[in-house]
Write a protein that holds these residues in place. Structure first.
Motif, PDB file in Angstrom:
ATOM      1  N   LYS A 143       1.044  -1.202   0.050  1.00  0.00           N
ATOM      2  CA  LYS A 143      -0.134  -0.100  -0.046  1.00  0.00           C
ATOM      3  C   LYS A 143       0.796   1.228   0.102  1.00  0.00           C
ATOM      4  O   LYS A 143       1.939   1.285   0.888  1.00  0.00           O
ATOM      5  CB  LYS A 143      -1.013  -0.105   1.321  1.00  0.00           C
ATOM      6  CG  LYS A 143      -1.943  -1.120   1.436  1.00  0.00           C
ATOM      7  CD  LYS A 143      -2.738  -1.377   0.048  1.00  0.00           C
ATOM      8  CE  LYS A 143      -3.872  -2.284   0.123  1.00  0.00           C
ATOM      9  NZ  LYS A 143      -4.764  -2.386  -0.725  1.00  0.00           N
ATOM     10  N   GLU A 163       1.961   7.043 -10.769  1.00  0.00           N
ATOM     11  CA  GLU A 163       1.348   6.559 -12.108  1.00  0.00           C
ATOM     12  C   GLU A 163       1.985   6.967 -13.289  1.00  0.00           C
ATOM     13  O   GLU A 163       1.829   6.190 -14.313  1.00  0.00           O
ATOM     14  CB  GLU A 163      -0.152   6.862 -12.026  1.00  0.00           C
ATOM     15  CG  GLU A 163      -1.099   6.004 -10.880  1.00  0.00           C
ATOM     16  CD  GLU A 163      -2.575   6.587 -10.913  1.00  0.00           C
ATOM     17  OE1 GLU A 163      -3.206   6.559 -11.963  1.00  0.00           O
ATOM     18  OE2 GLU A 163      -3.014   6.955  -9.820  1.00  0.00           O
ATOM     19  N   GLU A 210       1.395   0.566 -13.502  1.00  0.00           N
ATOM     20  CA  GLU A 210       0.775  -0.668 -12.836  1.00  0.00           C
ATOM     21  C   GLU A 210       0.669  -0.316 -11.124  1.00  0.00           C
ATOM     22  O   GLU A 210       0.053  -1.161 -10.443  1.00  0.00           O
ATOM     23  CB  GLU A 210       1.612  -1.971 -13.055  1.00  0.00           C
ATOM     24  CG  GLU A 210       3.109  -1.887 -12.672  1.00  0.00           C
ATOM     25  CD  GLU A 210       4.020  -1.329 -13.791  1.00  0.00           C
ATOM     26  OE1 GLU A 210       5.235  -1.731 -13.806  1.00  0.00           O
ATOM     27  OE2 GLU A 210       3.638  -0.259 -14.534  1.00  0.00           O
ATOM     28  N   SER A 211       1.137   0.806 -10.893  1.00  0.00           N
ATOM     29  CA  SER A 211       1.062   0.885  -9.154  1.00  0.00           C
ATOM     30  C   SER A 211      -0.198   1.645  -8.803  1.00  0.00           C
ATOM     31  O   SER A 211      -0.332   1.748  -7.794  1.00  0.00           O
ATOM     32  CB  SER A 211       2.053   2.232  -8.934  1.00  0.00           C
ATOM     33  OG  SER A 211       1.834   3.433  -9.614  1.00  0.00           O
ATOM     34  N   ALA A 212      -1.079   1.753  -9.660  1.00  0.00           N
ATOM     35  CA  ALA A 212      -2.508   2.561  -9.668  1.00  0.00           C
ATOM     36  C   ALA A 212      -3.257   1.890  -8.585  1.00  0.00           C
ATOM     37  O   ALA A 212      -3.757   2.417  -7.536  1.00  0.00           O
ATOM     38  CB  ALA A 212      -3.248   2.860 -10.881  1.00  0.00           C
ATOM     39  N   GLU A 213      -3.206   0.640  -8.767  1.00  0.00           N
ATOM     40  CA  GLU A 213      -4.078  -0.335  -7.721  1.00  0.00           C
ATOM     41  C   GLU A 213      -3.539  -0.132  -6.254  1.00  0.00           C
ATOM     42  O   GLU A 213      -4.200  -0.843  -5.452  1.00  0.00           O
ATOM     43  CB  GLU A 213      -4.194  -1.784  -8.366  1.00  0.00           C
ATOM     44  CG  GLU A 213      -2.846  -2.392  -8.305  1.00  0.00           C
ATOM     45  CD  GLU A 213      -3.179  -3.793  -8.859  1.00  0.00           C
ATOM     46  OE1 GLU A 213      -3.549  -4.646  -8.349  1.00  0.00           O
ATOM     47  OE2 GLU A 213      -3.087  -3.925 -10.416  1.00  0.00           O
ATOM     48  N   TYR A 214      -2.200   0.141  -6.332  1.00  0.00           N
ATOM     49  CA  TYR A 214      -1.429  -0.056  -4.739  1.00  0.00           C
ATOM     50  C   TYR A 214      -1.587   1.142  -4.026  1.00  0.00           C
ATOM     51  O   TYR A 214      -1.241   1.393  -2.969  1.00  0.00           O
ATOM     52  CB  TYR A 214      -0.151  -0.147  -4.876  1.00  0.00           C
ATOM     53  CG  TYR A 214       0.102  -1.907  -5.675  1.00  0.00           C
ATOM     54  CD1 TYR A 214       0.448  -2.775  -4.741  1.00  0.00           C
ATOM     55  CD2 TYR A 214       0.258  -1.768  -7.100  1.00  0.00           C
ATOM     56  CE1 TYR A 214       0.467  -4.130  -5.565  1.00  0.00           C
ATOM     57  CE2 TYR A 214       0.484  -3.019  -7.493  1.00  0.00           C
ATOM     58  CZ  TYR A 214       0.446  -4.152  -7.202  1.00  0.00           C
ATOM     59  OH  TYR A 214       0.763  -5.439  -7.515  1.00  0.00           O
TER      60      TYR A 214
END
Length: 294
Positions: A184, A191, A196-200
């Motif tokens: 998290k 981003e 790919e870090s967006a969901e974290y």
């Protein structure tokens, strides 16, 4: 300016005036700057010692108001003492960004304090100003662990990272995502360099006064440094504050880090070692947590 200087002396009521120049902007977003929180803590302790203390944002650095001692928290913003104030002592506390500081800037001060022992030794050989080691520290009235480690505690977060991308693919985040760590992130501009870090991402920032609660409610934090900080033995505030809260840390290796904290910090020099340390956390969490709290 003359009237303001007179007013500051009046407010000080005979006390020595200490001015802390810190590298945060004079805007509402200052609450997200570590320099803001650090300078407030320093002010608190100096006031307990009987000084009259003013904290200035970098927008106010050149106002030239009255002071007996000026302490510059040197991070990303340079400051050369202008010597307009007679008999004022100027102290630099170099906490980060060593590659941006030339010898001329160090030499402009009456005393230079450096948080890295290895860098302090190098600078001491090159300038005539006194150089002292003053390590990075944390306010333990704010950053402290739970009173007792509870092995059965359910944490709100498992793996966390607090920091901006700095527009580079920071290794601790890249490798966490690549190896399916349920990270998290609290930080900005991720981003743009790592879609790919967006969901974290939980939030683009977190106010400094909320950090202790986050650290006490997470299982582990991953960390890395600017290259010039690693090369010159500097440690960022996140590591010290996280450890003060009893939070295990996985960080890129430095000899200074090892000397200060021993195996309470899990260090890595490569992606392979990073993965090994994440595995160690999963397998031996209780042992590592006890070392941090010890």
């Amino acid at each position: 300016v003359g009237k303001r200087m007179e007013d500051r002396r009046k407010l000080a009521d005979g006390k020595e005036i200490w001015v802390i120049k810190a590298g945060f902007p004079n805007t509402p977003v200052k609450v997200w700057w570590s320099e803001y929180a650090f300078s407030r803590s320093l002010k608190k302790y100096l006031e307990r010692w009987g000084y009259f203390v003013i904290v200035e944002s970098y927008d106010e650095w050149y106002d030239g108001e009255e002071a007996d001692v000026v302490v510059v928290l040197r991070g990303h913003q340079e400051y050369f003492p202008d010597r307009k104030i007679k008999n004022c002592i100027y102290i630099m506390w170099n906490l980060s960004h060593p590659s941006t500081i030339m010898d001329a800037e160090y030499s402009a001060y009456d005393l230079v304090c450096i948080s890295s022992p290895t860098h302090a030794a190098k600078i001491k050989e090159r300038i005539n100003v006194p150089v002292k080691i003053l390590p990075m520290c944390a306010d333990t009235e704010i950053f402290f662990p739970d009173t007792k480690y509870d092995r059965e505690k359910e944490y709100e977060y498992d793996w966390i990272f607090v920091g901006n991308s700095r527009y580079v693919k920071r290794k601790s985040v890249v490798w966490s995502i690549a190896h399916n760590i349920p990270l998290k992130i609290w930080g900005a501009n991720w981003e743009k360099v790592l879609p790919e870090s967006a969901e974290y991402i939980v939030a683009e920032n977190i106010p400094n006064d909320e950090l202790p609660k986050l650290y006490r409610n997470a299982k582990v934090t991953v960390d890395d440094h600017y290259e010039d900080m690693v090369e010159n033995g500097f440690i960022n505030t996140r590591i010290v504050e996280a450890l003060a809260c009893g939070l295990p840390v996985i960080s890129d290796y430095s000899e200074v880090l090892l000397n200060m904290f021993g195996d309470a910090v899990l260090c890595y020099r490569s992606e392979e070692e990073f993965v090994e340390q994440t595995r160690k956390i999963m397998e031996d969490y209780d042992v590592i947590k006890e070392k941090v709290n010890g």
